[in-house]
Design a protein around this motif. Sequence first.
Motif, PDB file in Angstrom:
ATOM      1  N   LEU A  54      48.031  38.571  98.410  1.00  0.00           N
ATOM      2  CA  LEU A  54      47.251  38.078  97.278  1.00  0.00           C
ATOM      3  C   LEU A  54      48.188  37.838  96.108  1.00  0.00           C
ATOM      4  O   LEU A  54      49.120  38.610  95.881  1.00  0.00           O
ATOM      5  CB  LEU A  54      46.189  39.102  96.863  1.00  0.00           C
ATOM      6  CG  LEU A  54      45.053  39.331  97.835  1.00  0.00           C
ATOM      7  CD1 LEU A  54      45.447  40.368  98.859  1.00  0.00           C
ATOM      8  CD2 LEU A  54      43.826  39.748  97.096  1.00  0.00           C
ATOM      9  N   LEU A  55      47.927  36.778  95.373  1.00  0.00           N
ATOM     10  CA  LEU A  55      48.683  36.476  94.157  1.00  0.00           C
ATOM     11  C   LEU A  55      47.721  36.441  92.974  1.00  0.00           C
ATOM     12  O   LEU A  55      46.545  36.114  93.128  1.00  0.00           O
ATOM     13  CB  LEU A  55      49.399  35.126  94.280  1.00  0.00           C
ATOM     14  CG  LEU A  55      50.462  35.012  95.363  1.00  0.00           C
ATOM     15  CD1 LEU A  55      51.043  33.609  95.370  1.00  0.00           C
ATOM     16  CD2 LEU A  55      51.555  36.044  95.181  1.00  0.00           C
ATOM     17  N   ILE A  56      48.238  36.751  91.814  1.00  0.00           N
ATOM     18  CA  ILE A  56      47.424  36.690  90.599  1.00  0.00           C
ATOM     19  C   ILE A  56      47.496  35.273  90.043  1.00  0.00           C
ATOM     20  O   ILE A  56      48.583  34.735  89.822  1.00  0.00           O
ATOM     21  CB  ILE A  56      47.930  37.692  89.540  1.00  0.00           C
ATOM     22  CG1 ILE A  56      47.799  39.111  90.080  1.00  0.00           C
ATOM     23  CG2 ILE A  56      47.166  37.531  88.234  1.00  0.00           C
ATOM     24  CD1 ILE A  56      48.382  40.175  89.171  1.00  0.00           C
ATOM     25  N   GLU A  57      46.322  34.680  89.824  1.00  0.00           N
ATOM     26  CA  GLU A  57      46.272  33.361  89.213  1.00  0.00           C
ATOM     27  C   GLU A  57      46.583  33.512  87.725  1.00  0.00           C
ATOM     28  O   GLU A  57      45.928  34.286  87.025  1.00  0.00           O
ATOM     29  CB  GLU A  57      44.904  32.725  89.416  1.00  0.00           C
ATOM     30  CG  GLU A  57      44.609  32.416  90.870  1.00  0.00           C
ATOM     31  CD  GLU A  57      43.242  31.793  91.057  1.00  0.00           C
ATOM     32  OE1 GLU A  57      42.296  32.137  90.318  1.00  0.00           O
ATOM     33  OE2 GLU A  57      43.126  30.955  91.964  1.00  0.00           O
ATOM     34  N   PRO A  58      47.581  32.808  87.222  1.00  0.00           N
ATOM     35  CA  PRO A  58      48.017  32.997  85.836  1.00  0.00           C
ATOM     36  C   PRO A  58      46.939  32.701  84.788  1.00  0.00           C
ATOM     37  O   PRO A  58      46.853  33.386  83.780  1.00  0.00           O
ATOM     38  CB  PRO A  58      49.175  32.016  85.674  1.00  0.00           C
ATOM     39  CG  PRO A  58      49.588  31.646  87.053  1.00  0.00           C
ATOM     40  CD  PRO A  58      48.400  31.840  87.931  1.00  0.00           C
ATOM     41  N   LYS A  59      46.104  31.699  85.040  1.00  0.00           N
ATOM     42  CA  LYS A  59      45.133  31.293  84.025  1.00  0.00           C
ATOM     43  C   LYS A  59      44.044  32.327  83.793  1.00  0.00           C
ATOM     44  O   LYS A  59      43.710  32.650  82.660  1.00  0.00           O
ATOM     45  CB  LYS A  59      44.489  29.961  84.401  1.00  0.00           C
ATOM     46  CG  LYS A  59      45.445  28.800  84.313  1.00  0.00           C
ATOM     47  CD  LYS A  59      44.760  27.509  84.658  1.00  0.00           C
ATOM     48  CE  LYS A  59      45.745  26.361  84.591  1.00  0.00           C
ATOM     49  NZ  LYS A  59      45.134  25.085  84.948  1.00  0.00           N
ATOM     50  N   ASN A  60      43.476  32.850  84.886  1.00  0.00           N
ATOM     51  CA  ASN A  60      42.322  33.742  84.726  1.00  0.00           C
ATOM     52  C   ASN A  60      42.579  35.162  85.239  1.00  0.00           C
ATOM     53  O   ASN A  60      41.674  35.990  85.230  1.00  0.00           O
ATOM     54  CB  ASN A  60      41.092  33.151  85.414  1.00  0.00           C
ATOM     55  CG  ASN A  60      41.334  32.854  86.878  1.00  0.00           C
ATOM     56  OD1 ASN A  60      42.281  33.354  87.477  1.00  0.00           O
ATOM     57  ND2 ASN A  60      40.483  32.035  87.439  1.00  0.00           N
ATOM     58  N   LYS A  61      43.782  35.428  85.711  1.00  0.00           N
ATOM     59  CA  LYS A  61      44.187  36.770  86.183  1.00  0.00           C
ATOM     60  C   LYS A  61      43.401  37.245  87.406  1.00  0.00           C
ATOM     61  O   LYS A  61      43.365  38.427  87.697  1.00  0.00           O
ATOM     62  CB  LYS A  61      44.071  37.824  85.058  1.00  0.00           C
ATOM     63  CG  LYS A  61      44.813  37.473  83.791  1.00  0.00           C
ATOM     64  CD  LYS A  61      46.287  37.397  84.023  1.00  0.00           C
ATOM     65  CE  LYS A  61      46.987  37.169  82.702  1.00  0.00           C
ATOM     66  NZ  LYS A  61      48.251  36.503  82.804  1.00  0.00           N
ATOM     67  N   ASN A  62      42.757  36.338  88.120  1.00  0.00           N
ATOM     68  CA  ASN A  62      42.058  36.687  89.352  1.00  0.00           C
ATOM     69  C   ASN A  62      43.033  36.735  90.513  1.00  0.00           C
ATOM     70  O   ASN A  62      44.055  36.045  90.509  1.00  0.00           O
ATOM     71  CB  ASN A  62      40.966  35.652  89.663  1.00  0.00           C
ATOM     72  CG  ASN A  62      39.799  35.744  88.724  1.00  0.00           C
ATOM     73  OD1 ASN A  62      39.531  36.796  88.153  1.00  0.00           O
ATOM     74  ND2 ASN A  62      39.104  34.634  88.540  1.00  0.00           N
ATOM     75  N   LEU A  63      42.690  37.544  91.515  1.00  0.00           N
ATOM     76  CA  LEU A  63      43.492  37.597  92.727  1.00  0.00           C
ATOM     77  C   LEU A  63      43.042  36.493  93.676  1.00  0.00           C
ATOM     78  O   LEU A  63      41.858  36.210  93.827  1.00  0.00           O
ATOM     79  CB  LEU A  63      43.340  38.948  93.422  1.00  0.00           C
ATOM     80  CG  LEU A  63      43.962  40.136  92.705  1.00  0.00           C
ATOM     81  CD1 LEU A  63      43.634  41.415  93.437  1.00  0.00           C
ATOM     82  CD2 LEU A  63      45.466  39.973  92.588  1.00  0.00           C
ATOM     83  N   LYS A  64      44.023  35.883  94.324  1.00  0.00           N
ATOM     84  CA  LYS A  64      43.741  34.792  95.264  1.00  0.00           C
ATOM     85  C   LYS A  64      44.476  35.086  96.574  1.00  0.00           C
ATOM     86  O   LYS A  64      45.679  35.356  96.575  1.00  0.00           O
ATOM     87  CB  LYS A  64      44.221  33.462  94.680  1.00  0.00           C
ATOM     88  CG  LYS A  64      44.050  32.296  95.585  1.00  0.00           C
ATOM     89  CD  LYS A  64      44.598  31.024  94.955  1.00  0.00           C
ATOM     90  CE  LYS A  64      44.465  29.850  95.909  1.00  0.00           C
ATOM     91  NZ  LYS A  64      45.039  28.630  95.303  1.00  0.00           N
ATOM     92  N   PHE A  65      43.735  35.050  97.701  1.00  0.00           N
ATOM     93  CA  PHE A  65      44.353  35.217  99.003  1.00  0.00           C
ATOM     94  C   PHE A  65      45.189  33.974  99.307  1.00  0.00           C
ATOM     95  O   PHE A  65      44.677  32.859  99.243  1.00  0.00           O
ATOM     96  CB  PHE A  65      43.297  35.387 100.105  1.00  0.00           C
ATOM     97  CG  PHE A  65      42.712  36.755 100.153  1.00  0.00           C
ATOM     98  CD1 PHE A  65      43.300  37.744 100.941  1.00  0.00           C
ATOM     99  CD2 PHE A  65      41.570  37.070  99.444  1.00  0.00           C
ATOM    100  CE1 PHE A  65      42.754  39.021 100.997  1.00  0.00           C
ATOM    101  CE2 PHE A  65      41.015  38.338  99.501  1.00  0.00           C
ATOM    102  CZ  PHE A  65      41.612  39.312 100.281  1.00  0.00           C
ATOM    103  N   VAL A  66      46.462  34.173  99.633  1.00  0.00           N
ATOM    104  CA  VAL A  66      47.319  33.033  99.961  1.00  0.00           C
ATOM    105  C   VAL A  66      47.817  33.095 101.396  1.00  0.00           C
ATOM    106  O   VAL A  66      48.323  32.115 101.921  1.00  0.00           O
ATOM    107  CB  VAL A  66      48.511  32.907  98.986  1.00  0.00           C
ATOM    108  CG1 VAL A  66      48.016  32.550  97.589  1.00  0.00           C
ATOM    109  CG2 VAL A  66      49.349  34.158  98.972  1.00  0.00           C
ATOM    110  N   ALA A  67      47.710  34.232 102.019  1.00  0.00           N
ATOM    111  CA  ALA A  67      48.118  34.346 103.427  1.00  0.00           C
ATOM    112  C   ALA A  67      47.474  35.577 104.024  1.00  0.00           C
ATOM    113  O   ALA A  67      47.085  36.493 103.348  1.00  0.00           O
ATOM    114  CB  ALA A  67      49.639  34.426 103.539  1.00  0.00           C
TER     115      ALA A  67
END
Length: 67
Positions: A54-67
């Motif tokens: 998971l990475l943190i989306e810079p704009k809204n600080k949400n976690l996003k599954f990337v792999a």
Amino acid sequence: MQDLQARLQREEKARKALIEAYYSLSELTSLEDIFNRILSISEELTDSEGSSLLLIEPKNKNLKFVA
């Protein structure tokens, strides 16, 4: 003595995985491929059946599954 041998075996396995990662990651060009390779190596080292990244989306600080 067995504890020491087991620890040395784990460390050797980790060293080999890091060397393999270094060479294989230098050949990959897409972030998706790199992320998947990192996860594959981490699964091998930890004897896991699966993993996620998971990475943190810079704009809204949400976690996003990337792999």
